[in-house]
Design a protein around this motif. Sequence first.
Motif, PDB file in Angstrom:
ATOM      1  N   GLU A 105       0.785  -1.345  -0.062  1.00 11.24           N
ATOM      2  CA  GLU A 105       0.126  -0.137   0.042  1.00 11.24           C
ATOM      3  C   GLU A 105       0.896   1.284   0.142  1.00 11.24           C
ATOM      4  O   GLU A 105       0.462   2.303  -0.631  1.00 11.24           O
TER       5      GLU A 105
ATOM      6  N   SER B  71       0.811   3.910  -3.130  1.00  6.86           N
ATOM      7  CA  SER B  71       0.377   5.358  -2.567  1.00  6.86           C
ATOM      8  C   SER B  71       1.631   6.321  -3.039  1.00  6.86           C
ATOM      9  O   SER B  71       1.195   7.508  -3.495  1.00  6.86           O
TER      10      SER B  71
ATOM     11  N   GLN C  61       0.871   9.086  -5.749  1.00  7.56           N
ATOM     12  CA  GLN C  61       0.731  10.354  -5.092  1.00  7.56           C
ATOM     13  C   GLN C  61       0.681  11.851  -6.119  1.00  7.56           C
ATOM     14  O   GLN C  61       1.578  11.799  -6.945  1.00  7.56           O
TER      15      GLN C  61
ATOM     16  N   GLY D  58      -7.477   5.453   0.794  1.00  5.12           N
ATOM     17  CA  GLY D  58      -6.009   5.350   0.415  1.00  5.12           C
ATOM     18  C   GLY D  58      -5.109   5.465   1.757  1.00  5.12           C
ATOM     19  O   GLY D  58      -3.889   5.183   1.631  1.00  5.12           O
TER      20      GLY D  58
END
Length: 710
Positions: A344, A348, A352, A362
């Motif tokens: 994750e 992310s 981003q 998220g």
Amino acid sequence: MSDSNEHEMAESPLKETMTSLSRTPKGQIVYDRDPLEPIKQLTSNSKSGVLLSENIFSRNPASSPEKSFDSQYFQHQYSVQHPHLGLNNRPRLLMNIPVQHTEKSINQFKWQQELLMMRNTNQLDETTPVYNLSNHMIMRLFELKEQQRLSTATSFMKKIEDFKEVSRRSDEEECLRKKQELEERLVPKRESQVDVERTIQRLQDEARQRFQQKEDQIDQKLKEIKSIQEKELQEDLKKKTLELHVAEAKRRKGMSSSKLESLLKLLNESVTACKERDAFLQTVQMKLDRVTALKAQFQVVVNNVNHEDPLNSAIRSENIVKQVEDLVEVIRDDIAKNNAIVQEKNASSKHQQPQPALPSSGVMPVTSSAVKQEHRNDQHGRLEKKTHDSKEGHEDLDFVRREDLVVYSQLQAELRQYEANTAAFSGDLSLKTLRFELQKAVLHPVNEISDQSGQHLQDKLDRLRSLLQGNAVHVGSRMVRATEHPGGLEYCTNLLARRLVAQGEDQVNVNPKAAFPIAAIITELWLEFPVFGRLVLAHFYRQCPYLVPYYLPQQEGQSNEDYYKSLGYRYSGGKVEQQPTYLKRMSGVVRLYAAVLISLPRRNQRHPHGLEHAWRYLAALLNLSPRNDITAAILVEFLTVAGSAMSKEYGRQFQKMLHLICTEYFTMIRNVTPKGSGGGPVTRLEEFLHESITKGGISPPAGQLSPRFW
């Protein structure tokens, strides 16, 4: 006149006639009057016949009421009576002749006289019953009655004679017995006679004893034969049962070994697939170490062959595999969560964007997983954080060394995990009786440990070893086994480790010599059960953190009571115990720990926690700043017990360390001791160091067990 009157009238003359007969003492029979006179009267008065009197069947002359004068006074006279006119006017001459008559002839004569009178009567007819009998039959009836009377009299006389004979014999026997008693009292026995009697008595006793011995020998032989046969049958049965158990244990151990290998292989694959492995493994290192320790314990259990109970090792191996399986499952879950968090984070970071607003989906999963991970390792994280900050700043902690803190944290985590695994067993109310029996199986041998003798100490070791092996042990009159219920063996192992360490506070501080037999038991069990050894060390560190050495600092927001309890202080009624009592208890625990370090294992085995740890501990303690009272108290106790063994092992190096203590470190201790506080531990340390320098070394501790004690 009626018939009865006529009968009486007929009978009375007959009686008078019969009574007129008398017998003289010499058997003479005389007639003193005319015997036919009553008959004449009867003939004139009776016409219905003559009835015989019942007295004709009796020989008792006393029954006659009348006796003639001549029969009484002239019994021995020969007399010729004048003829009398009898019946039919025939004269008869009766003469008394002295003839010896028999009883039968007399009776016959009586009948002849009676029948003569009946023949001469004029009124004989067939109506009278006696007339229907012949003379012979009447005579026979009379003889039968006489025989019955004579037999009765003879029997009675015989009984009287028998009674007289028995009485006479009894009197003679009683007289003879009293005579013998009197002779024995009055006449002394000759010596030869006494000797003969004694010899006869002795020979009789010996003969009886020999006979009884032979009987006893025969019974003993029979019992031995029966016992041997029963023993052979039991041994055969036991041998067959043991063979079956060995085969079953071998099969179950093989299955456990295969399962353990598959679990370890699965764990290695999971660790290999872990992302950011180096950082993550630090968080699960304690669990990995636990798996390694269980694997080593499994090898010991599998290789150990218990000939009395082969299935016990199989059961223990299965329990170990179950613990490894649980740990592997937990570690794999942690690895899976860690991989999800890393994935994750990577996702992310790639997606981003500079926009300030980010999707909540998220952010929340990452935050939630991080919070859970931080919660699981809260205490360890706080301690490691301080250690990491010290390492980055190249500064040493003032209360603990980093390496010692890691060991301490791992051991405490293992102890908490072990207690959590036994929580289900400890809290089950249905197992209260089993827990109570297991507690007695642990506490009784522990409380009885002493240096009384090598055999006594060996007995306590055997009982505790058998309990940890899962064998059945005696608890009073019952047999109890720790493996009767899942979690029972772990419960006993942790309880035994805790109670042995607690002996330092309860017994060693009162009797310092008691530390050495307890330490010998701990060392022997540590060699055979590594998990038990780690639990003992964890309880030592929990009971007295100064053995790490670790001067626990007070955390932010931590109350004084919680802080003092973490240092080992006891509270009673909301009040903390006095400092001297606390120092004495801690000194007992330190003394027991030092006794374990210098204890010599039997059979020349390698010590699982020996003098190298004593050197490490002393070096770590001297690298920390001393604290008031407690540092001097634990240092003097540790050197008193382990100083002599360390001096022999390390020689000159230890002398340098001792010189450092006497000069620099003792000065530091004196500086932290408040003035006017008394300084009891400091004074004891100063006296010990002065004595050691004066003697040129440290003496062995009092009460230490010799290598050949057991």
